[in-house]
Design an enzyme around this catalytic site. Structure first.
Site, PDB file in Angstrom:
ATOM      1  N   GLY A  11      -3.449 -53.703 -16.878  1.00 32.38           N
ATOM      2  CA  GLY A  11      -4.060 -53.250 -18.125  1.00 32.38           C
ATOM      3  C   GLY A  11      -5.576 -53.285 -18.045  1.00 32.38           C
ATOM      4  O   GLY A  11      -6.155 -54.206 -17.476  1.00 32.38           O
ATOM      5  N   ARG A  72      -0.043 -49.111 -12.718  1.00 33.95           N
ATOM      6  CA  ARG A  72       0.901 -50.096 -12.206  1.00 33.95           C
ATOM      7  C   ARG A  72       1.681 -49.444 -11.067  1.00 33.95           C
ATOM      8  O   ARG A  72       1.977 -48.254 -11.103  1.00 33.95           O
ATOM      9  CB  ARG A  72       1.829 -50.573 -13.316  1.00 33.95           C
ATOM     10  CG  ARG A  72       1.054 -51.164 -14.500  1.00 33.95           C
ATOM     11  CD  ARG A  72       1.974 -51.794 -15.529  1.00 33.95           C
ATOM     12  NE  ARG A  72       1.242 -52.132 -16.749  1.00 33.95           N
ATOM     13  CZ  ARG A  72       0.525 -53.221 -16.919  1.00 33.95           C
ATOM     14  NH1 ARG A  72       0.415 -54.086 -15.926  1.00 33.95           N
ATOM     15  NH2 ARG A  72      -0.102 -53.461 -18.055  1.00 33.95           N
ATOM     16  N   ASP A 103      -2.444 -61.448 -13.618  1.00 33.29           N
ATOM     17  CA  ASP A 103      -1.604 -62.152 -12.656  1.00 33.29           C
ATOM     18  C   ASP A 103      -0.810 -61.209 -11.758  1.00 33.29           C
ATOM     19  O   ASP A 103      -0.617 -61.489 -10.563  1.00 33.29           O
ATOM     20  CB  ASP A 103      -0.677 -63.142 -13.362  1.00 33.29           C
ATOM     21  CG  ASP A 103       0.220 -62.494 -14.402  1.00 33.29           C
ATOM     22  OD1 ASP A 103       0.051 -61.292 -14.681  1.00 33.29           O
ATOM     23  OD2 ASP A 103       1.097 -63.192 -14.952  1.00 33.29           O
ATOM     24  N   THR A 125      -8.456 -59.489 -18.043  1.00 30.95           N
ATOM     25  CA  THR A 125      -7.350 -59.245 -18.962  1.00 30.95           C
ATOM     26  C   THR A 125      -7.734 -59.752 -20.338  1.00 30.95           C
ATOM     27  O   THR A 125      -8.307 -60.839 -20.459  1.00 30.95           O
ATOM     28  CB  THR A 125      -6.047 -59.944 -18.510  1.00 30.95           C
ATOM     29  OG1 THR A 125      -5.112 -59.968 -19.591  1.00 30.95           O
ATOM     30  CG2 THR A 125      -6.297 -61.376 -18.057  1.00 30.95           C
ATOM     31  N   ASP A 127      -5.856 -60.906 -22.546  1.00 33.34           N
ATOM     32  CA  ASP A 127      -4.976 -61.984 -23.004  1.00 33.34           C
ATOM     33  C   ASP A 127      -5.525 -63.375 -22.710  1.00 33.34           C
ATOM     34  O   ASP A 127      -5.041 -64.358 -23.267  1.00 33.34           O
ATOM     35  CB  ASP A 127      -3.591 -61.858 -22.373  1.00 33.34           C
ATOM     36  CG  ASP A 127      -2.822 -60.655 -22.897  1.00 33.34           C
ATOM     37  OD1 ASP A 127      -3.152 -60.174 -23.991  1.00 33.34           O
ATOM     38  OD2 ASP A 127      -1.887 -60.204 -22.202  1.00 33.34           O
ATOM     39  N   ASP A 129      -5.035 -65.196 -20.144  1.00 29.92           N
ATOM     40  CA  ASP A 129      -3.848 -65.968 -19.762  1.00 29.92           C
ATOM     41  C   ASP A 129      -3.808 -66.350 -18.291  1.00 29.92           C
ATOM     42  O   ASP A 129      -2.730 -66.555 -17.718  1.00 29.92           O
ATOM     43  CB  ASP A 129      -2.585 -65.179 -20.126  1.00 29.92           C
ATOM     44  CG  ASP A 129      -2.507 -63.827 -19.425  1.00 29.92           C
ATOM     45  OD1 ASP A 129      -3.500 -63.411 -18.784  1.00 29.92           O
ATOM     46  OD2 ASP A 129      -1.448 -63.172 -19.517  1.00 29.92           O
ATOM     47  N   ARG A 171       1.751 -61.398 -24.904  1.00 31.85           N
ATOM     48  CA  ARG A 171       3.186 -61.575 -24.677  1.00 31.85           C
ATOM     49  C   ARG A 171       3.537 -63.035 -24.398  1.00 31.85           C
ATOM     50  O   ARG A 171       4.496 -63.573 -24.937  1.00 31.85           O
ATOM     51  CB  ARG A 171       3.662 -60.706 -23.499  1.00 31.85           C
ATOM     52  CG  ARG A 171       3.909 -59.269 -23.827  1.00 31.85           C
ATOM     53  CD  ARG A 171       4.734 -58.594 -22.745  1.00 31.85           C
ATOM     54  NE  ARG A 171       4.215 -58.853 -21.404  1.00 31.85           N
ATOM     55  CZ  ARG A 171       3.289 -58.109 -20.807  1.00 31.85           C
ATOM     56  NH1 ARG A 171       2.790 -57.068 -21.427  1.00 31.85           N
ATOM     57  NH2 ARG A 171       2.883 -58.397 -19.592  1.00 31.85           N
TER      58      ARG A 171
END
Length: 319
Positions: A11, A72, A103, A125, A127, A129, A171
């Site tokens: 992303g 992707r 990741d 990212t 996120d 994360d 997510r």
């Protein structure tokens, strides 16, 4: 090392262009040829590779998205696809690769490193994360985008005396929801790390009703569940009309914040330095405002955790 490559994968995140710019210009500063690989690992397989110069990254530090584009690649998850990528790098004389992404992107970088092609990862990212770094490129910009949206929705929630659920990205990690909820005074925050606390949300809404509170803002990370299902449950259990706003991909776009531009520039330059120091398979990160490096293998094994003190604070301030 005379030639290196750079790609963005997964992303997109605001600040990726600033990181690309730093990688390109830091490489040229050290007399290294730098090649941009378009469309992520799939572009590596397909040979979408071109030499870059200082002009290639002119006037991009303020732009969102990624000039190298992103995609992707299912093919790259397997040995055959990875070997195709290696053959393309051999063809162009590329000796090392810098991968900007999350990741999934790091897993590809780790596979190439294990096959003898040194890679460095830069965490990009929204996120936030990724373990081993306090912040990832894109998080701050996305956070401010979310906050701006919540501010506007709160005006409507107040005017119409309604409860609003605002669904944000995340997510598996609740950082975006947690930071946005705390910054914007949300009454409740639902995150993947605390999925079982919906009853507390209902109790808080009921207590608010008892003291005459007419509107509420609930921030829901997408990994918790469907926002519309939660709206139905609130109607059933608290008898409150609830509206849902899903912010979606608007969170990914926009000009990167100053914090993301500076972070991306620092991490991009550090990634080049790590390659030049023969530190293969590392991630460039930042902790306590100091540049750090970690083995990508360790980063992938360790799970990112939220700051539960912040989560507790958000509940204490939303009484």
């Amino acid at each position: 090392m005379k030639k290196i490559g750079v790609l963005t994968s997964g992303g997109d995140a605001p600040g990726m262009n600033a990181a690309i710019r730093a990688v390109v210009r830091k490489s040229i500063y050290h007399g290294i040829e730098i090649y941009g690989i378009k469309n992520g690992f799939q572009g590596l397989i397909d040979g979408y590779i071109e030499k870059m110069n200082t002009g290639s990254v002119g006037d991009i530090i303020q732009r969102g998205g990624t000039i190298l584009h992103s995609a992707r690649s299912e093919e790259f998850k397997y040995d055959e696809g990875q070997q195709k990528g290696i053959e393309q790098m051999k063809k162009h004389g590329i000796e090392g690769l810098i991968v900007i992404g999350g990741d999934g992107s790091f897993r590809g970088a780790q596979k190439l490193t294990e096959k003898g092609y040194p890679c460095i990862g830069i965490p990009g990212t929204i996120d936030n994360d990724i373990a081993g770094t306090d912040f990832t490129i894109g998080f701050d910009t996305a956070l401010n985008t979310v906050i701006e949206a919540i501010d506007k929705i709160r005006d409507t929630a107040s005017s119409h005396e309604r409860t609003f659920i605002i669904e944000v990205m995340g997510r598996d990690a609740g950082d975006l929801a947690l930071w946005a909820g705390l910054a914007d005074g949300a009454e409740s925050i639902l995150i993947p790390e605390k999925k079982d606390e919906f009853e507390e949300v209902i109790d808080r809404l009921k207590r608010g009703q008892e003291r005459g509170k007419k509107h509420s803002i609930i921030i829901l990370a997408e990994g918790v569940g469907d926002a519309f299902d939660y709206a139905d449950k609130i109607k059933e259990k608290a008898d409150l009309e609830t509206r849902v706003t899903v912010l979606g991909h608007i969170q990914r776009g926009g000009s990167p914040s100053a914090a993301d531009r500076v972070l991306a520039s620092r991490l991009g330059a550090q990634a080049v330095e790590l390659l030049l120091s023969d530190e293969a398979g590392k991630m460039a990160g930042i902790q306590n405002n100091k540049l750090v490096r970690h083995n990508i293998a360790d980063v992938l094994e360790e799970k990112h955790t939220i700051d539960f003190n912040m989560y507790q604070l958000s509940k204490e301030l939303s009484i």
